[in-house]
Design a protein around this motif. Structure first.
Motif, mmCIF file in Angstrom:
data_model
loop_
_atom_site.group_PDB
_atom_site.id
_atom_site.type_symbol
_atom_site.label_atom_id
_atom_site.label_comp_id
_atom_site.label_asym_id
_atom_site.label_seq_id
_atom_site.Cartn_x
_atom_site.Cartn_y
_atom_site.Cartn_z
ATOM 1 N N ALA A 112 -3.128 -3.002 -9.533
ATOM 2 C CA ALA A 112 -3.184 -1.749 -8.759
ATOM 3 C C ALA A 112 -4.372 -0.935 -9.242
ATOM 4 C CB ALA A 112 -1.881 -0.967 -8.930
ATOM 5 N N SER A 113 -5.564 -1.397 -8.932
ATOM 6 C CA SER A 113 -6.770 -0.793 -9.494
ATOM 7 C C SER A 113 -7.553 0.064 -8.507
ATOM 8 C CB SER A 113 -7.689 -1.887 -10.043
ATOM 9 O OG SER A 113 -8.019 -2.807 -9.017
ATOM 10 N N THR A 114 -7.088 0.166 -7.258
ATOM 11 C CA THR A 114 -7.882 0.897 -6.264
ATOM 12 C C THR A 114 -7.183 2.175 -5.820
ATOM 13 O OG1 THR A 114 -6.899 -0.314 -4.408
ATOM 14 C CG2 THR A 114 -8.878 -1.246 -5.404
ATOM 15 N N LEU A 115 -7.993 3.200 -5.570
ATOM 16 C CA LEU A 115 -7.520 4.478 -5.029
ATOM 17 C C LEU A 115 -8.594 5.035 -4.105
ATOM 18 C CD1 LEU A 115 -5.631 7.019 -4.988
ATOM 19 C CD2 LEU A 115 -7.016 7.870 -6.904
ATOM 20 N N ARG A 116 -8.177 5.478 -2.917
ATOM 21 C CA ARG A 116 -9.102 6.115 -1.974
ATOM 22 C C ARG A 116 -8.520 7.457 -1.549
ATOM 23 N NH1 ARG A 116 -9.656 2.344 2.883
ATOM 24 N NH2 ARG A 116 -7.583 1.663 2.216
ATOM 25 N N VAL A 117 -9.356 8.482 -1.583
ATOM 26 C CA VAL A 117 -8.958 9.817 -1.129
ATOM 27 C C VAL A 117 -10.025 10.319 -0.169
ATOM 28 C CG1 VAL A 117 -8.385 12.180 -1.783
ATOM 29 C CG2 VAL A 117 -7.780 10.286 -3.329
ATOM 30 N N TYR A 118 -9.625 10.713 1.027
ATOM 31 C CA TYR A 118 -10.609 11.203 1.988
ATOM 32 C C TYR A 118 -9.953 12.234 2.911
ATOM 33 C CZ TYR A 118 -8.400 7.561 4.855
ATOM 34 O OH TYR A 118 -7.498 6.753 5.505
ATOM 35 N N PRO A 119 -10.754 13.129 3.490
ATOM 36 C CA PRO A 119 -10.205 14.181 4.356
ATOM 37 C C PRO A 119 -9.732 13.621 5.696
ATOM 38 C CG PRO A 119 -12.587 14.303 4.314
ATOM 39 C CD PRO A 119 -12.210 13.271 3.299
ATOM 40 N N PHE A 127 -9.160 20.407 10.289
ATOM 41 C CA PHE A 127 -8.830 19.758 9.018
ATOM 42 C C PHE A 127 -7.316 19.764 8.819
ATOM 43 C CE2 PHE A 127 -7.944 20.327 4.424
ATOM 44 C CZ PHE A 127 -8.424 19.098 3.968
ATOM 45 N N SER A 128 -6.737 18.584 8.532
ATOM 46 C CA SER A 128 -5.279 18.489 8.368
ATOM 47 C C SER A 128 -4.855 18.148 6.945
ATOM 48 C CB SER A 128 -4.712 17.434 9.325
ATOM 49 O OG SER A 128 -5.272 16.155 9.057
ATOM 50 N N GLY A 129 -5.789 17.874 6.074
ATOM 51 C CA GLY A 129 -5.439 17.578 4.686
ATOM 52 C C GLY A 129 -6.201 16.369 4.163
ATOM 53 N N TYR A 130 -5.807 15.946 2.991
ATOM 54 C CA TYR A 130 -6.416 14.777 2.357
ATOM 55 C C TYR A 130 -5.407 13.634 2.308
ATOM 56 C CZ TYR A 130 -10.320 17.659 0.775
ATOM 57 O OH TYR A 130 -11.416 18.491 0.730
ATOM 58 N N GLU A 131 -5.898 12.448 2.615
ATOM 59 C CA GLU A 131 -5.039 11.267 2.522
ATOM 60 C C GLU A 131 -5.454 10.427 1.320
ATOM 61 O OE1 GLU A 131 -3.031 7.898 5.335
ATOM 62 O OE2 GLU A 131 -5.146 8.347 5.697
ATOM 63 N N ALA A 132 -4.484 10.070 0.508
ATOM 64 C CA ALA A 132 -4.712 9.188 -0.638
ATOM 65 C C ALA A 132 -4.046 7.850 -0.355
ATOM 66 C CB ALA A 132 -4.154 9.805 -1.911
ATOM 67 N N SER A 188 0.838 -1.199 0.000
ATOM 68 C CA SER A 188 0.000 0.000 0.000
ATOM 69 C C SER A 188 0.872 1.247 0.000
ATOM 70 C CB SER A 188 -0.950 0.010 1.206
ATOM 71 O OG SER A 188 -0.240 -0.055 2.419
ATOM 72 N N ILE A 189 0.338 2.318 -0.593
ATOM 73 C CA ILE A 189 1.023 3.614 -0.660
ATOM 74 C C ILE A 189 0.097 4.658 -0.062
ATOM 75 C CG2 ILE A 189 2.344 5.151 -2.171
ATOM 76 C CD1 ILE A 189 1.903 3.056 -4.422
ATOM 77 N N ARG A 190 0.632 5.486 0.835
ATOM 78 C CA ARG A 190 -0.168 6.518 1.493
ATOM 79 C C ARG A 190 0.537 7.867 1.387
ATOM 80 N NH1 ARG A 190 -3.823 4.371 5.522
ATOM 81 N NH2 ARG A 190 -3.738 2.087 5.493
ATOM 82 N N ALA A 191 -0.262 8.902 1.213
ATOM 83 C CA ALA A 191 0.280 10.265 1.218
ATOM 84 C C ALA A 191 -0.796 11.218 1.693
ATOM 85 C CB ALA A 191 0.763 10.665 -0.179
ATOM 86 N N THR A 192 -0.405 12.199 2.503
ATOM 87 C CA THR A 192 -1.338 13.221 2.999
ATOM 88 C C THR A 192 -0.858 14.587 2.531
ATOM 89 O OG1 THR A 192 -1.844 11.895 4.964
ATOM 90 C CG2 THR A 192 -2.424 14.226 5.032
ATOM 91 N N ARG A 193 -1.733 15.315 1.861
ATOM 92 C CA ARG A 193 -1.423 16.649 1.356
ATOM 93 C C ARG A 193 -2.624 17.563 1.587
ATOM 94 N NH1 ARG A 193 2.614 14.493 1.617
ATOM 95 N NH2 ARG A 193 4.262 14.142 0.063
#
Length: 236
Positions: free
Chosen positions: A84-91, A102-107, A46-51
């Motif tokens: 690698a067909s799934t992507l989730r983005v949420y606040p 609010f601290s950003g969005y995590e993908a 899994s890959i995670r990033a918060t921006r």
């Protein structure tokens, strides 16, 4: 006339139930098992990033994935072996002093890589960490001949059920009649993995010495169960 018909049908139903109650049956459980060595590994990552923006978070995980995919291609790992067909983005929110900020969005992107050469396993995990894929979530093992082993276990279970039923019937001076019922639920293979120093977190793997880890999959077990009920014919 109608009352007579009802009484006749009722008596017929009672007679049928009595016949069922007196029916002689024999039930056996057939079991089959095949053990095999694993020759394939499936790694779940899994890959995670918060921006601050969802677009930036998505772009970050996409860039990391693309870099990792380039490394896999340099190792001659086919793209069809990468899912690698799934992507989730949420606040994301932080809580402090009873309020929410609010601290950003995590993908998050999840992927799996199938390796047909087990000696590539350590190198693929090293590359995943180098490309900032922090989540090495799971390692599963399989055999390229899995379906063949499942069918062998299935056939063993069938033969085992017949042999047990025939032996029991003979022991009691009876014979097997027609099959009354078959209950079947296909089993899934069981396996275990052995790691040289146990399961380590991504941080521990990143800080490990230069000596590569050793991953030793246990034997795979393909098993099957069949429950069979036969009529039992009593010899006079």
């Amino acid at each position: 006339m109608r009352q007579l018909l009802i009484i006749t049908l009722a008596l017929f139903s009672i007679s049928c139930l009595a016949d069922d109650d007196n029916r002689r049956l024999i039930s056996t459980n057939g079991y089959g098992e095949i053990k095999a060595s694993a020759d394939t590994a499936i790694i779940d990552l899994s890959i995670r990033a918060t921006r601050k923006s969802g677009q930036d978070a998505k772009q970050e995980v996409d860039d990391r994935f693309n870099n990792f995919l380039d490394q896999l291609q340099s190792m001659s790992i086919d793209r069809k072996d990468v899912i690698a067909s799934t992507l989730r983005v949420y606040p994301r929110y932080e809580h402090s002093n009873g309020s929410r900020h609010f601290s950003g969005y995590e993908a998050i992107r999840t992927l799996s890589v199938t390796l047909h050469k087990l000696d590539q396993l350590t190198h693929v995990m090293d590359q995943a960490l180098a490309q900032k894929l922090e989540g090495i979530d799971n390692i599963r093992y399989e055999s390229s001949l899995a379906e063949e082993y499942r069918m062998k276990a299935h056939q063993q279970a069938i033969e085992d059920s017949k042999l047990k039923a025939a032996a029991l019937a003979k022991a009691y001076g009876a014979e097997l009649g027609p099959i009354v019922r078959i209950d079947y639920h296909r089993n899934t293979p069981m396996y275990a993995s052995k790691m040289q120093d146990g399961m380590e977190s991504a941080q521990m793997l990143r800080a490990a010495s230069s000596r590569p880890g050793t991953y030793l999959p246990d034997e795979l077990t393909y098993s099957d169960n069949i429950q069979v009920v036969f009529d039992l014919i009593i010899n006079p």
